[in-house]
Each structure stands twice: as C-alpha cells, then as structure tokens.
Enzyme design. Structure first.
Site, PDB file in Angstrom:
ATOM      1  N   LYS A  52       0.837  -1.207   0.000  1.00 22.59           N
ATOM      2  CA  LYS A  52       0.000   0.000   0.000  1.00 22.59           C
ATOM      3  C   LYS A  52       0.870   1.255   0.000  1.00 22.59           C
ATOM      4  O   LYS A  52       0.594   2.220  -0.707  1.00 22.59           O
ATOM      5  CB  LYS A  52      -0.957  -0.023   1.212  1.00 22.59           C
ATOM      6  N   GLN A  96      -4.606  -1.493   9.342  1.00 27.02           N
ATOM      7  CA  GLN A  96      -4.560  -2.829   8.746  1.00 27.02           C
ATOM      8  C   GLN A  96      -5.165  -3.860   9.709  1.00 27.02           C
ATOM      9  O   GLN A  96      -4.826  -3.900  10.888  1.00 27.02           O
ATOM     10  CB  GLN A  96      -3.099  -3.192   8.403  1.00 27.02           C
ATOM     11  N   ASP A 119     -11.063   2.735   3.746  1.00 26.24           N
ATOM     12  CA  ASP A 119     -11.380   1.304   3.609  1.00 26.24           C
ATOM     13  C   ASP A 119     -12.883   1.061   3.452  1.00 26.24           C
ATOM     14  O   ASP A 119     -13.306  -0.021   3.071  1.00 26.24           O
ATOM     15  CB  ASP A 119     -10.924   0.541   4.865  1.00 26.24           C
TER      16      ASP A 119
END
Ligand code: GUN
Length: 281
Positions: A52, A96, A119
């Site tokens: 990422k 994460q 997200d």
C-alpha cells in the site's frame, strides 16, 4: 478457453489515472496523504502494508507509516486514531486488519472519522453504500466491479451469484452488483444445492477462503468468474477459491490468482485517498 482478466494491467491503468489526477490536485495546492497503521507482527499484514505504501509512492500520494508493537493497548491505538482524525494534513486513515486479539476491531473502526475511512469499514459508509448515499466505496468490491466493466461486460439484468457473505467482500460486492442492476443471489456455507444456483450465473464472485469452492461442473459456458480467494495449496503455491485450471477451460472469462482481484484492492484504495483529499479540500 476463457479470457484471462488481467488485474495487474487494469490496476496499473487505474493507478496511472490516479497519478495524473494527483498531479493536477498538487498544482492547486492539494497534497493527498494517507496514514497507514499497522499493529503487531502479522507477516501477511506487513506485506500488504508495504504494498500500500509503495502504491502511494507510485501515485504521488504521501503516506505516513505508524508501525506499533504487538503490546500496544486499545487505548493507545484509539488515541493515535483521534490524533490522525484531527490532523488536517492527513486525508485517509487505514488501520490494517486483523488487529491483535486484545484490541476490539469494531471499536477501532468506529473511532475512524468517516470522512477519512478510505477502507469503507465505518458503519456510516457501509450504511451509505446500502442506501445509495454519499460515501467511499469498499476497495475490493469496487475493484471487482472495475474488473468486470473494464473487461467490457455489462452487469445490467445479469444473474450475479456471490459465494461468501463477509463484511469485507461478500455483502458489499452484492450491494454494488445490485446498484449496477444485476439480479443478485448471495450464497454461503448453508446454501442448499450450490452447483444449481451457480449454473444459472452470468457473473460469479467467489469469496469463501476455501480452495476449489467453484469447479467446472458448476459454471455455464458464458460465465464470468471472479476469484477473490488467496490461499496456499499443499505445495505452498498461491491459489484462489476457484479450480482455475479446469474452470478456465469452460467459462467465458476468469480472474487468475495471483494477478486478478488482489492488485485491484490497492488501486481502489488509491482512488479513495484521492476522493478523500478532494472532499476535504
Ligand atoms: N485486511 C485484509 N484486507 C484488508 C483491507 O482491505 N483493509 C484493511 N485495513 N485491512 C485488511
């Protein structure tokens, strides 16, 4: 023989578009920035987070990395998120998952400002997705739609079968397919007669985390097969949830693993970072 849908190529195309748009924003004094938070030592998570950060760099998006020890308390993590929420330089916050067991993931997701929730895990954004409101699109599901559309397939009126009902993939991808006017069936471990349901499908999305969930006898010749799985077989080789070698002999189109859905998740994350920066400007 099926057309192989090249997720790497399509994701590169999207990242290039993001890069060009980022350069335009920067000319107007807007500098998109993503905060990436990793707690603990999960080796797969480390790889994802690195990918990422690399994608940010390739797109001209700044990334700030917060790598916290396994012993980080829930209170400490919530405090960091609060700091990132109010920091005007930061447009997106990515924590994460999975988090260490002593930290409540739901609490952490709720703590992220919905405006920075790139997200699309916060209930406000999930709710907007279901009601047609304004919000981020979840990365993997949005990536799946891009794969289908950019390969030249229309979803309107198609029989779409989703196998798997997770919050990250199964449920949101079903909602996106419905938004695109697909006729959507959601299957899961308790579904009776899965092969019969799948045989009707024009589009099948498989997200169960189980090798060989979808086999050749379960697909019709015109089916488009999207494999979200990421497993290791007995030989340690990366493979999806679909029996790729056999299904590709029959279906119209199929995504490989690796190189299918995987690269799309990050490309769509980059798009969300850009959206966040534009919305906040
Ligand atoms: N863990 C597995 N997939 C994801 C994802 O898309 N986002 C985050 N934050 N964590 C994950």
């Amino acid at each position: 023989m099926a057309k192989i849908i090249d997720g790497k190529a399509i994701s590169s195309e999207i990242k290039q578009e993001v890069k060009e748009e980022t350069e335009q924003l920067q000319k107007n004094g807007i500098f998109p920035c993503l905060a990436v938070v990793l707690v603990g030592e999960n080796s797969a998570s480390k790889v994802y987070v690195n990918n990422k950060k690399k994608a940010c760099e390739a797109c001209g998006i700044a990334s700030l990395s917060y790598e916290l020890p396994e012993t980080t308390t829930e209170a400490e993590l919530l405090e960091l998120i609060q700091k990132l929420n109010v920091d005007k330089k930061i447009n997106g916050i990515l924590v994460q998952l999975p988090l260490p067991k002593h930290i409540d993931e739901t609490k952490v997701i709720l703590a992220i400002s919905p405006e920075k929730d790139v997200d699309c895990f916060h209930p406000q954004n999930v709710g907007a997705l279901h009601t047609g409101g304004k919000g981020f699109l979840p990365c993997t599901p949005a990536g799946i739609l891009e794969l289908i559309k950019r390969s030249g397939y229309d979803i309107t009126g198609k029989e779409c079968v989703v196998i798997g009902r997770s919050n990250i993939v199964g449920k949101p991808v079903s909602m996106l397919l419905l938004k695109e006017n697909g006729t959507v069936t959601i299957c899961h471990s308790k579904t009776k007669n899965l092969p019969e349901v799948c045989k009707r499908a024009d589009i099948i999305v498989v997200a169960t985390g189980k090798i060989n969930t979808l086999t050749k006898d379960m697909v019709k010749e015109s089916a488009i097969v999207i494999d979200v799985g990421m497993n290791r077989n007995e030989e340690g080789k990366l493979c999806g949830d679909v029996d790729f070698e056999n299904v590709k002999q029959k279906a119209e189109a199929i995504t490989p693993v690796p190189g299918g859905v995987g690269p799309m998740t990050i490309a769509m994350l980059m798009k969300n970072c850009l959206t966040a920066a534009k919305n906040q400007a």
